[in-house]
Scaffold this motif. Structure first.
Motif, mmCIF file in Angstrom:
data_model
loop_
_atom_site.group_PDB
_atom_site.id
_atom_site.type_symbol
_atom_site.label_atom_id
_atom_site.label_comp_id
_atom_site.label_asym_id
_atom_site.label_seq_id
_atom_site.Cartn_x
_atom_site.Cartn_y
_atom_site.Cartn_z
ATOM 1 N N LEU A 296 0.841 -1.207 0.000
ATOM 2 C CA LEU A 296 0.000 0.000 0.000
ATOM 3 C C LEU A 296 0.876 1.256 0.000
ATOM 4 O O LEU A 296 0.575 2.243 -0.686
ATOM 5 N N GLN B 11 1.204 4.195 -2.732
ATOM 6 C CA GLN B 11 1.071 5.627 -2.417
ATOM 7 C C GLN B 11 2.253 6.405 -2.964
ATOM 8 O O GLN B 11 2.102 7.523 -3.454
ATOM 9 N N ARG B 12 3.429 5.814 -2.898
ATOM 10 C CA ARG B 12 4.635 6.527 -3.342
ATOM 11 C C ARG B 12 4.819 6.495 -4.849
ATOM 12 O O ARG B 12 5.661 7.224 -5.378
ATOM 13 N N VAL C 195 -4.465 2.829 -6.526
ATOM 14 C CA VAL C 195 -5.237 1.778 -5.843
ATOM 15 C C VAL C 195 -6.728 2.080 -5.937
ATOM 16 O O VAL C 195 -7.188 3.138 -5.508
ATOM 17 N N LEU C 196 -7.478 1.143 -6.483
ATOM 18 C CA LEU C 196 -8.930 1.303 -6.600
ATOM 19 C C LEU C 196 -9.663 0.626 -5.452
ATOM 20 O O LEU C 196 -10.720 1.067 -5.051
ATOM 21 N N ASP C 197 -9.101 -0.462 -4.921
ATOM 22 C CA ASP C 197 -9.725 -1.117 -3.777
ATOM 23 C C ASP C 197 -8.714 -2.052 -3.115
ATOM 24 O O ASP C 197 -7.756 -2.510 -3.756
ATOM 25 N N ARG D 73 -4.135 15.048 -22.898
ATOM 26 C CA ARG D 73 -5.132 15.806 -22.139
ATOM 27 C C ARG D 73 -6.220 14.869 -21.587
ATOM 28 O O ARG D 73 -6.596 14.954 -20.418
ATOM 29 N N ALA E 208 -4.832 12.646 -18.763
ATOM 30 C CA ALA E 208 -4.501 13.427 -17.565
ATOM 31 C C ALA E 208 -5.727 13.581 -16.667
ATOM 32 O O ALA E 208 -5.605 13.682 -15.445
ATOM 33 N N LEU E 209 -6.910 13.582 -17.282
ATOM 34 C CA LEU E 209 -8.147 13.750 -16.510
ATOM 35 C C LEU E 209 -8.546 12.472 -15.776
ATOM 36 O O LEU E 209 -9.558 12.457 -15.071
ATOM 37 N N PRO F 194 -6.552 10.408 -13.413
ATOM 38 C CA PRO F 194 -5.367 10.039 -12.631
ATOM 39 C C PRO F 194 -5.513 8.699 -11.901
ATOM 40 O O PRO F 194 -4.500 8.077 -11.586
ATOM 41 N N VAL G 244 -11.937 13.058 -13.660
ATOM 42 C CA VAL G 244 -12.120 14.092 -12.640
ATOM 43 C C VAL G 244 -13.081 15.180 -13.102
ATOM 44 O O VAL G 244 -13.612 15.922 -12.272
ATOM 45 N N LEU G 245 -13.275 15.334 -14.397
ATOM 46 C CA LEU G 245 -14.234 16.351 -14.883
ATOM 47 C C LEU G 245 -15.362 15.669 -15.641
ATOM 48 O O LEU G 245 -15.105 14.833 -16.479
ATOM 49 N N GLN H 184 -6.811 5.520 1.693
ATOM 50 C CA GLN H 184 -7.094 4.967 0.361
ATOM 51 C C GLN H 184 -8.602 4.843 0.143
ATOM 52 O O GLN H 184 -9.096 5.105 -0.951
ATOM 53 N N ALA I 295 -11.838 20.344 -9.239
ATOM 54 C CA ALA I 295 -11.886 18.962 -9.747
ATOM 55 C C ALA I 295 -10.552 18.571 -10.372
ATOM 56 O O ALA I 295 -10.166 17.397 -10.363
ATOM 57 N N VAL J 270 -3.951 18.282 -12.439
ATOM 58 C CA VAL J 270 -3.742 17.190 -13.402
ATOM 59 C C VAL J 270 -3.557 17.709 -14.824
ATOM 60 O O VAL J 270 -3.044 16.992 -15.684
ATOM 61 N N LEU J 271 -3.994 18.931 -15.099
ATOM 62 C CA LEU J 271 -3.774 19.490 -16.449
ATOM 63 C C LEU J 271 -2.888 20.721 -16.362
ATOM 64 O O LEU J 271 -3.138 21.596 -15.546
#
Lengths: 262, 262
Positions: A49, A53-54, A61-63, A177, A180-181, A183, A261-262, B53, B180, B261-262
């Motif tokens: 974990l 993180q690093r 990590v999604l779950d 682009r 990047a949205l 992450p 993220v958007l 997390q 965001a 992120v952008l």
């Protein structure tokens, strides 16, 4: 008539893999997030974990399961021991088997990490007109071990692994682009252009997956890859681990957009 | 003539706090990321990291120290025991002191987590014309414990804490979009509008920080807050912990843009 893989539901995909179908998941269950798997004994869970993180670009990590757990809210009804098309079993840092089911070797002390996968952003690329050469060619994506080292964590260290997609030069900015949205599924490319910059001697010979033919005017674009934890297993040699086989992911029920993220 | 707080360097800010200056860091060292601190005994570190997390909106982890470590690459030269303006020392889930220095109570088994802070996106908001009422009013940001529960992890559980900024109604969309793009420092708002939706009975009485006067046409906008781990300490009662005092952050050398992120 059978449903083609891209139009299948995540649950149907998992059922097919549980029944023994064993092929890379690129292009399966369009619009749904796929995930890398790494399961380690609980006494290695903090190292994994923290390593994630690093190194968030390769290891988002999604779950994370509870010790011994084999389910995840990302894929209700899934059993992590049977529902991926192919696994790798690791002992002392070496892959010792690539079965299609790991129910017989799963342990009660395993903690499973589900890590974001770049297949998740492929729908957004395609929707924006960025061609996916490996899908067009019916192949697994090409993956390479690079000369870049991840930041170590506890007993874990290892190199960055990347996936590569040839992108028409005029669309590289678009690909940058869009990804990047996202992450949580590796984000923007780590490199575009000369593979030698990443220490990749021969792009025609990927370390994992299949070689991918570029078309005239394509530029190779490299994204951090969720196989990176497997390179860390090889470098760090924990006594035991189970992962997916590269390209043979968990197909989740989560829509790709959830990680934008958007 | 003294340099005003907003124009100081991060190192100079930390030196002032190390020398005993004790005030909220809102508005200090413009353009540089600030971080929340939570340090726990090593045997609680996995719980904290997993809690983070599982709750990435309130708890985006920017760095984790080795056990006993008091430095971070985010702020070269900083000592985490002395360089924040004010701390909280916790025993059995209760804050027992708010000193300006914790060198005397730091332990060799502490693992420190640096968590993203919403102050990081305030520069982007201001640059886009979104006024920052609490900064205009010379106050710490207002923070509230909500009725939303975080996803538990190991022995840790607790409610979501939010920060609130009054934003002119016509700029709420702008504020949403800009933040965001910075998921590592809490990302988009979790709510805009009626505070009662989050179980906030009286916005004039924040649980942490100072009340903030809204102007005509402002709408309250709520972001997940890095004080959330402190609410988890209160709910979960680990034997010992050290945190920053709310609003009294670590000022790092990292530029805010690094987390966009952008």
């Amino acid at each position: 008539m059978r449903t083609p893989p891209h139009a299948t539901t995540p649950a149907a995909a998992r059922a097919a893999f549980r029944a023994g179908r064993a092929e890379p998941t690129a292009g399966w269950a369009d619009g749904h997030t796929q995930a890398n798997l790494i399961a380690v004994p609980a006494d290695w869970a903090y190292d994994v974990l923290l390593f994630a993180q690093r190194n968030p670009r390769p290891c988002p990590v999604l779950d994370v399961t509870e010790p011994g757990g084999v389910t995840t809210p990302l894929a209700p009804g899934a059993d992590l021991r049977t529902d991926l098309p192919r696994y790798r079993v690791w002992r002392d840092g070496r892959p010792v088997a690539e079965p299609t089911d790991v129910a017989d070797v799963w342990r009660d002390d395993l903690v499973a990490f589900l890590i974001g996968c770049s297949f998740t952003f492929e729908g957004a690329l395609r929707a924006a007109g960025v061609p996916l050469r490996h899908v067009e060619q019916g192949r697994n994506v090409a993956m390479y071990v690079t000369n870049r080292q991840c930041r170590p964590a506890g007993r874990l260290r290892g190199p960055l692994v990347v996936s590569m997609r040839p992108v028409p030069a005029g669309l590289v900015e678009t690909a940058h682009r869009l990804t990047a949205l996202m992450p949580a599924v590796h984000g923007a490319p780590v490199h575009a252009g000369d593979p030698a910059e990443l220490g990749i001697a021969d792009p025609a010979r990927p370390d994992f997956g299949d070689p991918c033919a570029a078309l005239d005017g394509d530029m190779p674009v490299f994204w951090a890859c969720g196989v990176t934890p497997q390179a860390a297993l090889a470098a760090s040699a924990p006594p035991f681990a189970i992962t997916h086989a590269p390209g043979h992911m968990l197909v989740t029920d989560v829509r790709d957009e959830e990680y934008r993220v958007l």
